[in-house]
Design an enzyme around this catalytic site. Structure first.
Site, PDB file in Angstrom:
ATOM      1  N   GLY A 105       0.759  -1.250  -0.116  1.00 32.66           N
ATOM      2  CA  GLY A 105       0.019   0.022  -0.118  1.00 32.66           C
ATOM      3  C   GLY A 105       0.739   1.276   0.009  1.00 32.66           C
ATOM      4  O   GLY A 105       0.527   2.292  -0.800  1.00 32.66           O
ATOM      5  N   ILE A 106       1.740   1.243   0.941  1.00 31.89           N
ATOM      6  CA  ILE A 106       2.666   2.415   0.786  1.00 31.89           C
ATOM      7  C   ILE A 106       3.621   2.641  -0.290  1.00 31.89           C
ATOM      8  O   ILE A 106       3.778   3.570  -0.809  1.00 31.89           O
ATOM      9  CB  ILE A 106       3.355   2.723   2.308  1.00 31.89           C
ATOM     10  CG1 ILE A 106       2.274   2.949   3.743  1.00 31.89           C
ATOM     11  CG2 ILE A 106       4.483   3.635   2.533  1.00 31.89           C
ATOM     12  CD1 ILE A 106       2.816   2.698   5.036  1.00 31.89           C
ATOM     13  N   ASP A 115      13.673 -11.005  -2.679  1.00 36.74           N
ATOM     14  CA  ASP A 115      13.355 -10.979  -1.122  1.00 36.74           C
ATOM     15  C   ASP A 115      14.579 -10.310  -0.568  1.00 36.74           C
ATOM     16  O   ASP A 115      15.724 -10.543  -0.605  1.00 36.74           O
ATOM     17  CB  ASP A 115      13.238 -12.531  -0.850  1.00 36.74           C
ATOM     18  CG  ASP A 115      13.128 -12.725   0.491  1.00 36.74           C
ATOM     19  OD1 ASP A 115      13.436 -11.700   1.432  1.00 36.74           O
ATOM     20  OD2 ASP A 115      12.450 -13.749   0.918  1.00 36.74           O
ATOM     21  N   VAL A 116      14.049  -9.276   0.135  1.00 34.51           N
ATOM     22  CA  VAL A 116      15.110  -8.324   1.054  1.00 34.51           C
ATOM     23  C   VAL A 116      15.912  -9.067   1.950  1.00 34.51           C
ATOM     24  O   VAL A 116      17.101  -8.530   2.295  1.00 34.51           O
ATOM     25  CB  VAL A 116      14.693  -7.001   1.445  1.00 34.51           C
ATOM     26  CG1 VAL A 116      13.881  -6.097   0.364  1.00 34.51           C
ATOM     27  CG2 VAL A 116      13.604  -7.202   2.628  1.00 34.51           C
ATOM     28  N   TYR A 135       7.886  -5.919  16.358  1.00 28.20           N
ATOM     29  CA  TYR A 135       7.706  -5.050  15.577  1.00 28.20           C
ATOM     30  C   TYR A 135       8.207  -3.617  15.965  1.00 28.20           C
ATOM     31  O   TYR A 135       9.130  -2.957  15.315  1.00 28.20           O
ATOM     32  CB  TYR A 135       6.427  -4.915  15.276  1.00 28.20           C
ATOM     33  CG  TYR A 135       5.880  -3.821  14.057  1.00 28.20           C
ATOM     34  CD1 TYR A 135       6.201  -4.337  12.797  1.00 28.20           C
ATOM     35  CD2 TYR A 135       5.274  -2.720  14.433  1.00 28.20           C
ATOM     36  CE1 TYR A 135       5.978  -3.444  11.644  1.00 28.20           C
ATOM     37  CE2 TYR A 135       4.795  -1.812  13.201  1.00 28.20           C
ATOM     38  CZ  TYR A 135       5.368  -2.166  11.980  1.00 28.20           C
ATOM     39  OH  TYR A 135       4.887  -1.484  10.908  1.00 28.20           O
TER      40      TYR A 135
HETATM   41  P1  NAD Z   1       1.802  -3.915   3.065  1.00 27.84           P
HETATM   42  O1  NAD Z   1       1.914  -5.328   3.351  1.00 27.84           O
HETATM   43  O2  NAD Z   1       0.847  -3.330   1.960  1.00 27.84           O
HETATM   44  O3  NAD Z   1       3.262  -3.886   2.075  1.00 27.84           O
HETATM   45  C1  NAD Z   1       4.294  -4.212   2.165  1.00 27.84           C
HETATM   46  C2  NAD Z   1       5.289  -4.930   1.193  1.00 27.84           C
HETATM   47  O4  NAD Z   1       6.451  -5.417   1.602  1.00 27.84           O
HETATM   48  C3  NAD Z   1       4.523  -5.859   0.598  1.00 27.84           C
HETATM   49  O5  NAD Z   1       4.070  -5.810  -0.942  1.00 27.84           O
HETATM   50  C4  NAD Z   1       5.202  -7.140   0.675  1.00 27.84           C
HETATM   51  O6  NAD Z   1       5.303  -8.265  -0.399  1.00 27.84           O
HETATM   52  C5  NAD Z   1       6.759  -6.473   0.859  1.00 27.84           C
HETATM   53  N1  NAD Z   1       7.482  -7.536   1.597  1.00 27.84           N
HETATM   54  C6  NAD Z   1       7.344  -7.925   2.638  1.00 27.84           C
HETATM   55  N2  NAD Z   1       8.433  -8.827   3.190  1.00 27.84           N
HETATM   56  C7  NAD Z   1       9.556  -8.748   2.028  1.00 27.84           C
HETATM   57  C8  NAD Z   1      10.465  -9.295   1.789  1.00 27.84           C
HETATM   58  N3  NAD Z   1      11.263  -9.865   2.478  1.00 27.84           N
HETATM   59  N4  NAD Z   1      11.189  -8.865   0.624  1.00 27.84           N
HETATM   60  C9  NAD Z   1      10.588  -8.012  -0.293  1.00 27.84           C
HETATM   61  N5  NAD Z   1       9.504  -7.542  -0.195  1.00 27.84           N
HETATM   62  C10 NAD Z   1       8.836  -7.812   0.995  1.00 27.84           C
HETATM   63  O7  NAD Z   1       2.299  -2.671   3.917  1.00 27.84           O
HETATM   64  P2  NAD Z   1       2.289  -1.262   3.963  1.00 27.84           P
HETATM   65  O8  NAD Z   1       1.242  -0.464   5.088  1.00 27.84           O
HETATM   66  O9  NAD Z   1       2.213  -0.468   2.853  1.00 27.84           O
HETATM   67  O10 NAD Z   1       3.835  -1.028   4.759  1.00 27.84           O
HETATM   68  C11 NAD Z   1       4.888  -0.573   4.146  1.00 27.84           C
HETATM   69  C12 NAD Z   1       5.836  -0.393   5.447  1.00 27.84           C
HETATM   70  O11 NAD Z   1       5.275   0.812   6.122  1.00 27.84           O
HETATM   71  C13 NAD Z   1       6.352  -1.484   6.249  1.00 27.84           C
HETATM   72  O12 NAD Z   1       7.710  -1.302   6.634  1.00 27.84           O
HETATM   73  C14 NAD Z   1       5.282  -1.222   7.456  1.00 27.84           C
HETATM   74  O13 NAD Z   1       5.767  -1.637   8.465  1.00 27.84           O
HETATM   75  C15 NAD Z   1       5.347   0.310   7.546  1.00 27.84           C
HETATM   76  N6  NAD Z   1       4.471   1.030   8.389  1.00 27.84           N
HETATM   77  C16 NAD Z   1       3.041   0.740   7.855  1.00 27.84           C
HETATM   78  C17 NAD Z   1       2.069   1.059   8.754  1.00 27.84           C
HETATM   79  C18 NAD Z   1       0.531   0.864   8.430  1.00 27.84           C
HETATM   80  O14 NAD Z   1      -0.446   1.275   9.451  1.00 27.84           O
HETATM   81  N7  NAD Z   1       0.238   0.650   7.262  1.00 27.84           N
HETATM   82  C19 NAD Z   1       2.204   1.881  10.014  1.00 27.84           C
HETATM   83  C20 NAD Z   1       3.535   1.944  10.226  1.00 27.84           C
HETATM   84  C21 NAD Z   1       4.623   1.649   9.376  1.00 27.84           C
END
Ligand code: NAD
Length: 261
Positions: A27-28, A73-74, A165
């Site tokens: 999403g982000i 995969d990171v 987390y």
């Molecule tokens: P999301 O789940 O929509 O996106 C995360 C993406 O990371 C996914 O597309 C997933 O496939 C990818 N990913 C996960 N593990 C991976 C790996 N090992 N290698 C490559 N890609 C990988 O979540 P989001 O809400 O878009 O979150 C993005 C970032 O923002 C994350 O780090 C999350 O912790 C952080 N965040 C999100 C929120 C929230 O409320 N959504 C709040 C604070 C921080």
């Protein structure tokens, strides 16, 4: 010299900048990708979810230049090396890195099992380290390079039931400051954005849980929840010349949640 209405937006543009975004299928990450394209950047989009990455790129069709995509995969060094090389070769260099790949898990210190702890540290912290480690030699060659990492408000305030987390995100803030100090003399700025509750696939389970939503709405002081675009706008600021004198900060983007009540 006073800023004019015309010159201010230019400082937020990324024309000619070459950016790698991890977690781009999330999403982000997607909001960052769309915002950067609109600001004139060329992109390399990296995610471990190849299906969602392909869907995103199809929806971006028509944008020029077309983004490069790498399924990686990171947590795997070889994947990360391949992704960074593909970005550098395809874009002709690297100016901006956005670390948005991440996962979450519930659990207190008592209920978090060691496997979950290790997985979260591995993806959120070590994964970001690996991507930065591989990218920094190229970012050093750029003028005005920037790294922006998506951390979390949990690194600032802790919070119940998020031990692994919070620890992984706290590590990211410390890594951000450490890299900012190491890379300042090369002109590479390093900052993090620390979101509170943001609507995204990651938070979908909470969106379906009325008790969780009551909590997040009452903990967020502004009268709305966060959207991916809120995060993308802050990332754009930290990646662009507009923040040219900002390094080593962790920017709370949480509707006031870190203030408490
Ligand atoms: P999301 O789940 O929509 O996106 C995360 C993406 O990371 C996914 O597309 C997933 O496939 C990818 N990913 C996960 N593990 C991976 C790996 N090992 N290698 C490559 N890609 C990988 O979540 P989001 O809400 O878009 O979150 C993005 C970032 O923002 C994350 O780090 C999350 O912790 C952080 N965040 C999100 C929120 C929230 O409320 N959504 C709040 C604070 C921080």
């Amino acid at each position: 010299m006073p800023r004019t209405a015309r010159s201010l937006p230019d400082r937020f543009r990324l024309d000619g900048r070459r950016a790698l975004v991890t977690g781009a299928a999330g999403g982000i990450g997607e909001a960052v990708a769309r915002t950067f394209l609109g600001a004139g950047a060329s992109l390399a989009l990296v995610d471990r979810d190849g299906t969602r990455l392909r869907r995103l790129v199809r929806s971006l069709s028509g944008t020029t230049p077309a983004p490069i995509t790498v399924r990686a995969d990171v947590t795997r060094s070889a994947d990360v090396r391949r992704a960074v090389r593909a970005a550098v070769e395809g874009l002709g260099g690297l100016d901006v890195l956005v670390n948005a790949a991440g996962v979450t898990a519930k659990g207190s210190i008592a209920t978090t099992d060691p496997a979950t702890w290790r997985a979260l540290l591995d993806i959120n912290l070590t994964g970001t380290f690996l991507v930065c480690h591989e990218s920094v030699p190229y970012l050093r060659r750029s003028v005005g390079a920037a790294i922006v990492t998506i951390s979390s408000v949990y690194s600032l305030i802790g919070g119940r039931d998020r031990a692994a987390y919070s620890a992984s995100k706290g590590g990211l803030d410390a890594l951000t400051r450490s890299m900012a100090a190491d890379l300042a003399s090369d002109g590479v700025r390093v900052n993090s954005v620390n979101p509170g509750f943001i609507r995204s696939p990651m938070t979908e389970p909470s969106l379906r849980d009325p008790k969780a939503m009551r909590f997040f709405r009452s903990a967020t002081l502004l009268p709305r929840l966060g959207e991916p675009q809120d995060v993308a706008d802050a990332v754009l600021y930290l990646a662009s010349p507009a923040s040219g004198f900002v390094t080593g900060v962790s920017l709370a983007l949480d509707g006031g949640r870190a203030l408490g009540r």
